[in-house]
Every structure is written in C-alpha cells, then in structure tokens.
Motif scaffolding. Structure first.
Motif, PDB file in Angstrom:
ATOM      1  N   PRO A   1       0.800  -1.228   0.000  1.00  0.00           N
ATOM      2  CA  PRO A   1       0.000   0.000   0.000  1.00  0.00           C
ATOM      3  C   PRO A   1       0.832   1.277   0.000  1.00  0.00           C
ATOM      4  O   PRO A   1       0.294   2.365  -0.204  1.00  0.00           O
ATOM      5  CB  PRO A   1      -0.805  -0.118   1.301  1.00  0.00           C
ATOM      6  CG  PRO A   1       0.050  -0.965   2.195  1.00  0.00           C
ATOM      7  CD  PRO A   1       0.737  -1.941   1.281  1.00  0.00           C
ATOM      8  N   PHE A   2       2.138   1.153   0.220  1.00  0.00           N
ATOM      9  CA  PHE A   2       2.997   2.325   0.320  1.00  0.00           C
ATOM     10  C   PHE A   2       3.933   2.501  -0.867  1.00  0.00           C
ATOM     11  O   PHE A   2       4.578   3.541  -0.994  1.00  0.00           O
ATOM     12  CB  PHE A   2       3.826   2.253   1.606  1.00  0.00           C
ATOM     13  CG  PHE A   2       2.995   2.052   2.838  1.00  0.00           C
ATOM     14  CD1 PHE A   2       2.178   3.061   3.311  1.00  0.00           C
ATOM     15  CD2 PHE A   2       3.019   0.844   3.513  1.00  0.00           C
ATOM     16  CE1 PHE A   2       1.403   2.879   4.448  1.00  0.00           C
ATOM     17  CE2 PHE A   2       2.254   0.650   4.645  1.00  0.00           C
ATOM     18  CZ  PHE A   2       1.430   1.666   5.117  1.00  0.00           C
ATOM     19  N   VAL A   3       4.041   1.478  -1.696  1.00  0.00           N
ATOM     20  CA  VAL A   3       4.964   1.513  -2.836  1.00  0.00           C
ATOM     21  C   VAL A   3       4.195   1.180  -4.097  1.00  0.00           C
ATOM     22  O   VAL A   3       3.438   0.209  -4.142  1.00  0.00           O
ATOM     23  CB  VAL A   3       6.123   0.508  -2.662  1.00  0.00           C
ATOM     24  CG1 VAL A   3       7.003   0.483  -3.902  1.00  0.00           C
ATOM     25  CG2 VAL A   3       6.945   0.854  -1.429  1.00  0.00           C
ATOM     26  N   SER A   4       4.383   1.975  -5.137  1.00  0.00           N
ATOM     27  CA  SER A   4       3.776   1.693  -6.430  1.00  0.00           C
ATOM     28  C   SER A   4       4.884   1.409  -7.431  1.00  0.00           C
ATOM     29  O   SER A   4       5.808   2.208  -7.580  1.00  0.00           O
ATOM     30  CB  SER A   4       2.935   2.887  -6.902  1.00  0.00           C
ATOM     31  OG  SER A   4       2.353   2.621  -8.160  1.00  0.00           O
ATOM     32  N   THR A   5       4.807   0.252  -8.075  1.00  0.00           N
ATOM     33  CA  THR A   5       5.835  -0.103  -9.047  1.00  0.00           C
ATOM     34  C   THR A   5       5.225  -0.249 -10.432  1.00  0.00           C
ATOM     35  O   THR A   5       4.127  -0.795 -10.588  1.00  0.00           O
ATOM     36  CB  THR A   5       6.550  -1.406  -8.660  1.00  0.00           C
ATOM     37  OG1 THR A   5       7.508  -1.731  -9.672  1.00  0.00           O
ATOM     38  CG2 THR A   5       5.566  -2.561  -8.520  1.00  0.00           C
ATOM     39  N   ALA A   6       5.926   0.252 -11.401  1.00  0.00           N
ATOM     40  CA  ALA A   6       5.486   0.114 -12.794  1.00  0.00           C
ATOM     41  C   ALA A   6       6.323  -0.932 -13.514  1.00  0.00           C
ATOM     42  O   ALA A   6       6.383  -0.943 -14.742  1.00  0.00           O
ATOM     43  CB  ALA A   6       5.588   1.459 -13.499  1.00  0.00           C
ATOM     44  N   GLU A   7       6.973  -1.810 -12.751  1.00  0.00           N
ATOM     45  CA  GLU A   7       7.815  -2.833 -13.349  1.00  0.00           C
ATOM     46  C   GLU A   7       6.972  -3.755 -14.240  1.00  0.00           C
ATOM     47  O   GLU A   7       5.973  -4.312 -13.794  1.00  0.00           O
ATOM     48  CB  GLU A   7       8.479  -3.672 -12.267  1.00  0.00           C
ATOM     49  CG  GLU A   7       9.689  -3.033 -11.621  1.00  0.00           C
ATOM     50  CD  GLU A   7      10.878  -2.997 -12.552  1.00  0.00           C
ATOM     51  OE1 GLU A   7      10.973  -3.870 -13.446  1.00  0.00           O
ATOM     52  OE2 GLU A   7      11.721  -2.109 -12.389  1.00  0.00           O
TER      53      GLU A   7
END
Length: 263
Positions: free
Chosen positions: A32-38
């Motif tokens: 919920p605290f990190v957004s990754t576009a990997e």
C-alpha cells in the motif's frame, strides 16, 4: 510456471519479484505504500486479490506488520499454497504465524534471509523450516532462488537467523565504532586496512583464534580494552562495543578456561 506473490515491494521484496519474473514466473505483488510500474509484476489493490491464485506467497513487510498481513493473506490463499514469512523475527513470533495455517489448506514456511538482498537478489541464500518449507523449495525450484530446507518446525530458521545476527550486527557495530574513532584520530585509512587484512584469509582459523586467544589472555586484554575505552572517551568517540568487549574479557579473566595452549 508457478505463480508467486510478493507482499511488500520495498528493496528486498522488489528484487525478489524481479528475479522471479526474469525466471519466467507469474508474479503478483501488494504494497500500500509503494507503487511499481515494473513490467511483468502485477500489483494489486488488496492482499486478498494478490494472493488468491498464488502457489507461494512471500512476505517482506517487516516484523511489525508480519502478523496482521499474514492474518489477511492466509485465509484467501488457495489449497496447497505456501505462505513464506521472510521477515526477521523471534522464533515464538514465527510459531504464532504458523498457527494461522492450522485448519487451512495453506502451509507455512519460516524463512531466514542470510545475506543482504541487493547483493544477489532472488539468489540470496534462504533457510526455511516449518510445514511448508519443502513446498516452498519445490515451487521456486526453477528459479535462481537458493532455499535450504531445515528439519524442524517454524522457528528453527528464525533461531539460526538471530544467532547469525549476533555476529553480523555485532561486527558492524565494531566496524562503525572503530572507524569513527579512527576518523577523529586521523588514522581512518590505516585502520580500514588493518580490518581488511584481519578479515581476509582463513576465516575458520580467525574465529578459533579470537575465541581461544580471548580466553587464554583475558587478564591482559581486559586491561587493554580498558585503556582503549578511556582513549576513545578522550577523543570524543563512542565506546559501546569496546565497553562490551571489556565486560566479556573481565568476566573471562575471573572464570578463565583452562587447557588452552594457543593464541
């Protein structure tokens, strides 16, 4: 290929997620605290959605959040899946987590991460114990993941992790203290090379010499560490590790082990 879910996409979790993706695994994630576009890592908005199709769920959320995350994840997991807690924690805490799988189709693996993850990513050595340890090893077998399965229940891997932490974190403290003092004294490069020289070569022989020599020469070394402690105070350096060394050597000098003949 298996489907793996990573809970916690911070530094360690994201490196494991990338490693499994690169090995051809289907990878889901939640944080919920990190957004990754990997690419190749499907991030979900809820823990339940992230874990429902997984063959293995690896938790990298930190010890404080480990129990609550496991409580949400395990009931949503499919039959025969394994929940692997990769957070550092006490053996009793691992057993509490394992109990959450009682009556569930899922199994539990207590996982100890044995080296800094940025060094080797998904190939970082892991120890696993508990009912799901072998399942975890089998699920990730076609990846670079390095899982050693221990006999024993959940908590067995945590015990070894914490024993290793006594050494590794203690060593780090000594290095920090020594280099701080050396900088204040203007001898940082010299001490750094002294450290490197001592830590190179035959590691087993070094460990044996440190233990045996400390017992044999405890009286003299207790005086030496007292002088070192006082010197650090005189230049404004911390002496916490040196004080601890002095306490150990003082105790050894009072209960000296007999029969040691080498330094």
């Amino acid at each position: 290929m298996p489907r793996v879910t990573i809970l916690g996409l911070g530094e360690a979790g994201l490196l494991f997620a990338k490693g499994f993706r690169d090995a051809g695994f289907a990878v889901d994630g939640f944080d919920p605290f990190v957004s990754t576009a990997e690419p190749g890592i499907r991030q979900h908005d809820s823990i339940q959605d992230a874990v429902e199709k997984a063959d293995a769920v690896l938790s990298f959320v930190g010890a404080r959040a480990a129990l609550e995350v496991a409580r949400q994840a395990i009931p949503a997991m499919n039959a025969t899946a394994v929940f692997a807690d990769c957070n550092t924690g006490a053996p009793d805490a691992k057993r509490e987590l394992a109990a959450l799988t009682d009556g569930s189709a899922a199994v539990f693996a207590d996982v100890a991460v044995l080296a800094p993850v940025p060094r080797s990513g998904v190939a970082t050595p892991l120890l696993a114990s508990g009912s799901g340890a072998q399942t975890l090893a089998e699920v990730v077998a076609d990846s670079p993941a390095d899982v050693t399965v221990l006999d024993g229940l959940a908590g067995a891997a945590a015990e070894r992790k914490l024993l290793r932490s006594v050494f590794m974190k203690g060593l780090a403290a000594v290095v920090i203290e020594g280099l701080e003092a050396a900088r204040l004294a203007g001898h940082e490069d010299w001490l750094l090379q002294q450290m490197a020289d001592e830590l190179s070569g035959d590691g087993v022989a070094l460990v044996e010499r440190l233990e045996a020599g400390s017992k044999q020469h405890a009286v003299r070394r207790a005086h030496e560490t007292a002088d070192a402690r006082d010197y650090l105070a005189s230049i404004g350096a911390h002496a916490w590790s040196t004080e601890a060394a002095h306490a150990w050597l003082t105790d050894l000098s009072e209960h000296n082990t007999k029969g040691i003949t080498h330094d």
